[in-house]
Design an enzyme around this catalytic site. Structure first.
Site, PDB file in Angstrom:
ATOM      1  CG  ASP A  19      -1.979   1.077   1.158  1.00 21.83           C
ATOM      2  OD1 ASP A  19      -1.631   2.247   1.386  1.00 21.83           O
ATOM      3  OD2 ASP A  19      -3.146   0.759   0.873  1.00 21.83           O
ATOM      4  CG  ASN A  44      -3.682  11.135  -7.392  1.00 17.91           C
ATOM      5  OD1 ASN A  44      -2.876  11.055  -8.311  1.00 17.91           O
ATOM      6  ND2 ASN A  44      -4.357  10.088  -6.948  1.00 17.91           N
ATOM      7  CG  ASP A  97      -2.429   8.013 -14.000  1.00 16.77           C
ATOM      8  OD1 ASP A  97      -2.941   7.512 -12.976  1.00 16.77           O
ATOM      9  OD2 ASP A  97      -3.089   8.538 -14.909  1.00 16.77           O
ATOM     10  CD  GLU A 147      -4.244   4.115  -2.326  1.00 14.61           C
ATOM     11  OE1 GLU A 147      -4.606   4.458  -1.189  1.00 14.61           O
ATOM     12  OE2 GLU A 147      -4.988   4.156  -3.328  1.00 14.61           O
TER      13      GLU A 147
END
Length: 438
Positions: free
Chosen positions: A304, A312, A321, A347
Site C-alpha cells: 500500500d 494526486n 499515474d 494505490e
C-alpha cells in the site's frame, strides 16, 4: 520484425499554411537536438552501408529474380489478408510493435542479393503504409532501419563463404545453421540499436527497458517469426512452390498474435503494465494449487503506497499515474521471474511469492520497500512543468501459506490486516499478518 511505431512522431501541421508533408512542418524538428542528430547520423550511416554493399554485390540472376517474385507474392498475400488484424494490433500497443513480415524479409536476407532484399522491404513497407497510418518521416526512418538491418544480416551470413544448401553433409548443415542464427542475431540487433536508441533518447530519464526492447512475449514472438523466416528460406531453395504454405501459415499466425494481444489486454492493467486483478487472480490461483499439491510454502505481499492521495492532490492525477507506473516497474525489477505481480486497485499492489519461507518473504518485502523509497520519479505538476517525486514510502503486509490461510481469500484478508497494523504503527514498514487472523 520490430516496427518503429514509437519512434519520434512526425505528426502535426507545423507552422500555419504549410502542408503536413512539407519537411519544414515535421514535428521531428521540435524534438531534442540529440534525437535529431541521432536520426540524421544513423540515416547517413545507412546510406553509406547501402552504397558500399550495392557496389560490391553482383547483379541479380534469373534465380534471384524468381525467388524475389515468390517472396514478394507471399508477403503481399500475407499483408492483404491481415490488414484488419494488423490495425487492431497497432491500435492496442503503446510500445514496440512486432511486425510479422520478418517471415518474408529474413529469407531474403539469407537467399537474395542485398539490392533485391531492400526492394522487397520497399514493397512490404509501401503496403504497410496504409495500415500503419504514421507520419512520413517516422515511417521512412523505420523502413531504413529494416533495410540496413537486412543488409548487415546478409553480410554477416555470407562473411564465411557462400552457402550451398543443396549438398550439405550433416556436419556442414550444423555449421550453416549456426550462420543462420548469427545472421538472425545481427538482423535483430541492428534494429534494436536503431529503434531502441531513438526511443531511449526521446524518453530521456523516463525511458523504460520494456518500451525499448519490448516485453518477453514480444521477443518470443519475434524469435518465432524469424524462425519461420528461416524455414521459408529452406523451402525457397529446396521446394519453391511450398512457400505458398507459409503464406497460409502467416495469415493464421497473425490472427493468433492478435488474439494473444487481446487476451493480454484483458489480463493487464493499462496504467502500470502489470497484471490486473483478473489476471493476477488467475495466475495466483494456479500457483496456490501447485503449492498445495507439493506441500511447499508460499507468501503474499500486499503493498500500500503511503499518502498516495497527497500526490494526486499536489501534483495532479497524471503525476499519480507516473508514480504507479514507476513503482510497478520497480516491482518487476526486484521480484523473481516466478513471482506474480499485480495491481490490486487504487494505490495497492500484490505480489505472490511461490516456494518461499517466512524469512525470505520478509526480505523480499524489505527489498520492495527499499526500492520504492529510492525512486526518483520524473513527472509533471499541475501546470505541466517538470518535477521529481521521491522519498515515497509503503506499508507492506505479509501473509504466509498455510499459516495464515489455505485459500486466496484468506491470504488476502490476512495480508490486508497486516497492512493496517503497519499503518497504525507509523507506516513505511513491513508487518507479518497477526497470528489471530481468521
Amino acid at each position: 520484425m520490430t516496427d518503429a511505431e514509437t519512434a519520434p512522431d512526425g505528426s502535426g501541421s507545423g507552422k500555419a499554411g504549410r502542408h503536413p508533408y512539407d519537411p519544414r512542418a515535421w514535428a521531428l524538428w521540435k524534438h531534442p537536438r540529440r534525437v535529431i542528430v541521432y536520426l540524421l547520423v544513423m540515416d547517413a550511416l545507412a546510406l553509406l552501408v547501402f552504397a558500399f554493399t550495392f557496389a560490391a554485390s553482383a547483379a541479380p540472376g534469373e534465380l534471384d529474380w524468381l525467388r524475389f517474385g515468390i517472396l514478394a507474392a507471399g508477403a503481399t498475400v500475407h499483408i492483404q489478408f491481415t490488414q484488419r488484424q494488423e490495425e487492431s494490433r497497432r491500435a492496442g500497443t503503446s510500445t514496440v510493435l512486432i511486425d510479422l513480415t520478418a517471415v518474408w524479409v529474413f529469407p531474403a536476407v539469407l537467399t537474395l542479393p542485398p539490392i533485391l532484399t531492400v526492394a522487397l522491404i520497399a514493397i512490404i513497407r509501401a503496403q504497410r503504409w496504409f495500415t500503419a497510418r504514421r507520419p512520413a518521416n517516422t515511417f521512412l526512418f523505420a523502413s531504413i532501419s529494416h533495410s540496413v538491418a537486412a543488409v548487415l544480416g546478409h553480410l554477416a551470413f555470407i562473411s564465411l563463404g557462400e552457402p550451398n544448401w543443396m549438398s550439405l553433409s550433416p556436419l556442414e548443415s550444423l555449421w550453416e545453421f549456426g550462420l543462420v542464427v548469427f545472421a538472425a542475431v545481427v538482423y535483430e540487433g541492428v534494429q534494436i540499436v536503431y529503434i531502441g536508441g531513438v526511443i531511449a533518447l526521446s524518453a530521456g530519464k523516463q525511458a523504460k527497458l520494456r518500451n525499448i526492447l519490448g516485453s518477453k512475449q514480444d521477443n518470443i514472438l519475434e524469435a518465432v517469426t524469424t524462425g519461420l523466416g528461416a524455414i521459408t528460406a529452406v523451402l525457397l531453395i529446396v521446394l519453391p512452390p511450398a512457400v505458398a504454405i507459409m503464406a497460409v501459415v502467416t495469415v493464421i499466425f497473425n490472427r493468433l498474435a492478435e488474439l494473444d494481444q487481446l487476451l493480454d489486454d484483458v489480463r493487464t492493467d493499462s496504467k502500470t503494465g502489470v497484471l490486473n486483478m483478473r489476471g493476477w487472480s488467475e495466475a495466483a490461483d494456479r500457483a496456490l494449487t501447485r503449492t498445495a499439491r507439493s506441500d511447499e510454502k508460499l507468501a503474499l505481499l500486499m503493498i500500500d503506497l503511503d499518502h498516495f492521495k497527497w500526490i494526486n492532490d499536489t501534483y495532479g492525477h497524471p503525476a499519480g499515474d507516473d508514480v504507479l507506473r514507476d513503482i510497478a516497474q520497480a516491482l518487476d525489477e526486484v521480484t523473481r521471474p516466478s513471482d506474480v505481480v499485480g495491481r490490486f486497485g487504487g494505490e495497492e499492489f500484490l505480489v505472490l511469492l511461490p516456494d518461499i519461507d517466512e524469512t525470505s518473504a520478509r526480505e523480499a518485502a524489505e527489498r520492495v520497500r527499499s526500492a520504492v523509497a529510492k525512486l526518483h520519479i520524473v513527472t509533471t505538476d499541475k501546470r505541466g512543468g517538470q518535477t521529481t517525486i521521491s522519498d515515497r514510502t509503503t506499508s507492506i503486509g505479509v501473509a504466509l501459506y498455510p499459516e495464515h490461510g489455505t485459500t486466496m481469500e484468506q491470504l488476502l484478508q490476512a495480508a490486508d490486516a497486516a497492512v493496517y497494523v503497519a499503518k497504525e504503527n507509523g507506516r513505511n514498514q513491513v508487518r507479518l499478518a497477526p497470528d489471530d487472523t481468521p
